[in-house]
Design a protein around this motif. Structure first.
Motif, mmCIF file in Angstrom:
data_model
loop_
_atom_site.group_PDB
_atom_site.id
_atom_site.type_symbol
_atom_site.label_atom_id
_atom_site.label_comp_id
_atom_site.label_asym_id
_atom_site.label_seq_id
_atom_site.Cartn_x
_atom_site.Cartn_y
_atom_site.Cartn_z
ATOM 1 N N UNK A 117 -29.042 -12.057 48.514
ATOM 2 C CA UNK A 117 -28.498 -11.023 47.640
ATOM 3 C C UNK A 117 -26.985 -11.185 47.625
ATOM 4 N N UNK A 118 -26.419 -11.285 46.408
ATOM 5 C CA UNK A 118 -24.983 -11.443 46.242
ATOM 6 C C UNK A 118 -24.412 -10.120 45.733
ATOM 7 N N UNK A 119 -23.461 -9.591 46.482
ATOM 8 C CA UNK A 119 -22.909 -8.277 46.175
ATOM 9 C C UNK A 119 -21.411 -8.376 45.913
ATOM 10 N N UNK A 120 -21.002 -7.966 44.718
ATOM 11 C CA UNK A 120 -19.587 -7.839 44.363
ATOM 12 C C UNK A 120 -19.131 -6.450 44.812
ATOM 13 N N UNK A 121 -17.944 -6.355 45.417
ATOM 14 C CA UNK A 121 -17.531 -5.073 45.983
ATOM 15 C C UNK A 121 -16.196 -4.615 45.430
#
Length: 256
Positions: free
Chosen positions: A169-173
């Motif tokens: 899972x790739x999460x932009x923050x």
């Protein structure tokens, strides 16, 4: 007025005339001009509007269709993240400019299943026109509240994620901080991002150096919940030391 409501109002007021001044927006929303500038900066980073001298304007149709300009730092992070993805994987991708840059790197990866609540990401993975082209399956989290950056958030999206399982899972923050952890400005987005993280066997956070020390309205998760953090070379030594002590792996993406 909640932060999300205020930004929706900024969009509505700007859309009505095509442009809006910071002074007028501040007066109508009854907030400081500095607050309006911060809101505009975030909306511009998400590709929804464009900054102009003394104000903001909606992006034209031609500019919206074109690929947004990606900073060298985000491009380096996206390339490093794409190297983790193998054909046949199931991956989750959140909304946000770094996540969208990653998606553009992955459109040619065959037999990839993409779980996303971001409509711009979903649009990139439409079925190919040619029958012999690699086919990428896409799972879009339907329903929920649509944010200014075209992400679908809220209880419906959370329920859809409960029964999905991703390799990565790739999460932009929005922000990273030792005390506050991963933060965002949208309460519903925080809830949805937590569900997206829970669906992944490994959570990879994408954050350029400007995100360090930024604290948003609400916490998504602790830094210790990050399996891998990919940042750029602009991250200073002190930040690297603090992050390395909390995240599973800190990866610095080299600039070309």
């Amino acid at each position: 007025m909640l932060v999300t409501e205020r930004r929706e109002r900024i969009l509505a007021l700007t859309r009505a005339n095509g442009t809006a001044s910071i002074a007028d927006l501040a007066a109508q929303l009854r907030v400081s001009e500095m607050t309006v500038r911060r809101d505009i900066d975030l909306l511009a980073d998400e590709g929804v509007v464009e900054r102009v001298r003394g104000g903001v304007r909606m992006r034209s149709a031609a500019r919206t269709v074109a690929a947004p300009v990606v900073s060298p730092e985000r491009r380096a992070i996206a390339e490093a993240a794409a190297a983790l993805v193998e054909p046949g994987m199931a991956i989750g991708i959140s909304g946000g400019p770094a996540a969208l840059a990653l998606a553009r790197e992955l459109v040619q990866v065959p037999e990839l299943t993409v779980v996303t609540n971001a409509l711009p990401v979903s649009d990139l993975f439409s079925p190919p026109e040619r029958a012999d082209a690699p086919y990428t399956q896409t799972v879009v989290l339907t329903g929920g509240v649509r944010t200014p950056s075209d992400a679908l958030v809220g209880p419906v999206a959370v329920r859809a994620l409960e029964h999905l399982h991703c390799d990565l899972v790739f999460l932009d923050v929005h922000g990273l901080d030792v005390q506050a952890g991963i933060t965002t400005m949208n309460l519903l987005e925080a809830e949805t991002n937590r569900a997206l993280m829970a669906a992944g066997r490994e959570v990879v956070v994408l954050a350029d150096h400007s995100r360090w020390g930024v604290v948003g309205l609400t916490t998504v998760a602790d830094l210790g919940d990050i399996d891998r953090l990919i940042a750029d070379e602009g991250l200073d030594d002190d930040a690297r030391t603090q992050l390395a002590a909390h995240v599973g792996t800190l990866q610095i993406a080299p600039l070309d």
